[in-house]
Design an enzyme around this catalytic site. Structure first.
Site, short mmCIF file in Angstrom:
data_model
loop_
_atom_site.label_atom_id
_atom_site.label_comp_id
_atom_site.label_asym_id
_atom_site.label_seq_id
_atom_site.Cartn_x
_atom_site.Cartn_y
_atom_site.Cartn_z
N THR A 107 0.85 -1.19 0.00
CA THR A 107 0.00 0.00 0.00
C THR A 107 0.89 1.24 0.00
OG1 THR A 107 -1.69 -1.21 1.20
CG2 THR A 107 -1.83 1.20 1.25
N CYS A 116 26.33 8.29 7.28
CA CYS A 116 26.34 6.85 7.45
C CYS A 116 27.68 6.35 7.96
CB CYS A 116 26.03 6.18 6.12
SG CYS A 116 24.76 7.03 5.24
#
Ligand SMILES: *Cc1c(COP(=O)(O)O)cnc(C)c1O
Length: 388
Positions: free
Chosen positions: A238, A326
């Site tokens: 969805t 990161c």
């Protein structure tokens, strides 16, 4: 409390109030599932298609060439893994660079473990990939070239249009990670011969956890997430309706203000670079002064630890980064700085400042003064008091 100066826009950007405003109705009243047939669902469906149109238009693509994802990392994983898988009959060789984001590099590492061969192209001391090196790396079994549009640490902009032309001439699929570039510099997928392109909403004042992958119509990518028929059956689940709506709004705003923002940011970037190089000794600018993202500044200071400088700047109310979000917290020197030939002991002193168009010259003066003060303290070079 001192006002915060946020200079880490390469890690993420603040969500624009207009974006939040556009998203809210899709949490509150317009919660219908876009696949549902009743009006409430169709309204969600229409909102998603409106975002798709805006984003397609922003890069000169067709709406059916835009696939919504959960961000840059997913788009990169999808482009690489699914191209590798679908092209395996033709070959197992992929060309990329040593300075890609980990979303590309670690996906390549995974592919290597699964029998693919990766060429990691070197870059010059400014972080630019050479066209000649790309050409020489091409083999009959090369199935994909993936080169980032702009680097997230040092801001270098790669010669994407020319690499794209080369890939086209050899009939090889060309992907670019444009997560740092989209919304910050102009992109045209046709002129640049781009076959696939990754972008992420939270890098251009949109919501986190939403991105897109552009795929040229003729290239037809296999599904990455299997399940329902969403996104033409290739990315099930969805849809993140509020996220997609927010990204559409952020894209529209980014395109509208692009030229003006680029001018302001370039001017402020150059003022910051100039001020720091002039006022602080033993510092180098990483990357090229001109061929870089309008909002990116990246330095290395000799004789100090970037992490310590960050903590001190934080106490002065300045949010900055030691490189990529990161890799902070990791002790290895940045792979990008290593690739441009910065010695490890100097790479440790890295400081990345990524601006937005709201920064003022006074703020840059303050930031420069704080950098100078903290660098001096960290180097243990406190000015000796002169007695007369
Ligand atoms: C931030 C970034 C990504 C990852 O995007 P997410 O949406 O955070 O997953 C990938 N590539 C580059 C160049 C980035 O700067």
């Amino acid at each position: 409390m001192k006002k915060m100066i946020y200079l880490d826009n390469a890690a993420t950007t603040p969500t624009a109030p207009e974006v939040i405003e556009a998203m809210l109705p899709f949490y509150e009243r317009r919660y219908g599932n876009p696949s549902a047939l009743y009006d409430l669902g169709q309204k969600s469906h229409d909102a998603i298609e409106e975002s798709r149109k805006i984003i397609a238009q922003s890069i000169g693509a067709q709406p059916e060439e835009i696939y919504f994802t959960a961000g840059g990392s997913e788009s990169d994983n999808w482009a690489l893994k699914c191209t590798a898988e679908s092209m395996v009959m033709r070959g197992r060789h992929i060309i990329t660079t040593k300075i890609e984001h980990h979303a590309i590099l670690r996906t390549c590492g995974y592919l290597e473990q699964n029998g693919y061969e990766i060429t990691y192209l070197p870059v010059n001391d400014k972080g630019t990939v050479s066209l000649e090196q790309v050409r020489r790396a091409i083999r009959p079994d090369t199935i994909l070239i993936s080169v980032m549009m702009a680097n997230n640490e040092i801001g270098t902009i790669e010669p994407i249009a020319r690499i794209g032309m080369l890939a086209r001439r050899y009939g090889i699929c060309f992907h670019t990670d444009a997560v740092q570039a989209y919304g910050h510099i102009p992109i045209e997928v046709n002129r640049m011969n781009i076959d696939m392109m990754s972008a992420s909403a939270h890098k251009f004042n949109g919501p986190k956890g939403t991105g897109f992958l552009y795929v040229r119509k003729k290239k037809r990518i296999p599904p990455f997430i299997h399940g329902g028929g969403q996104e033409s059956g290739v990315r099930a689940g969805t849809e993140n309706v509020p996220g997609i709506v927010g990204m559409g709004k952020a894209a529209a705003m980014a395109m509208e203000s692009l030229k003006e923002r680029m001018e302001i940011e370039t001017r402020m970037r150059d003022y910051l670079i100039y001020s720091v190089l002039k006022q602080v000794p033993k510092v180098r600018l990483n990357g090229e002064w001109n061929n870089r993202l309008p909002n990116n500044v990246d330095f290395c200071f000799d004789e100090l630890e970037g992490g310590n400088l960050l903590v001190m700047l934080d106490m002065d109310g300045i949010c900055a980064s030691a490189g990529s979000a990161c890799s902070s917290g990791e002790h290895e020197p940045s792979h990008v700085l290593t690739a441009i030939g910065v010695p490890p002991e100097i790479a440790r002193g890295a400081l990345r400042l990524t601006l937005n168009e709201k920064i003022t010259a006074e703020q840059i003066d303050y930031v420069t003064a704080c950098i100078k003060k903290n660098v001096t303290i960290l180097r243990g070079q406190k000015e000796t008091v002169k007695f007369t």
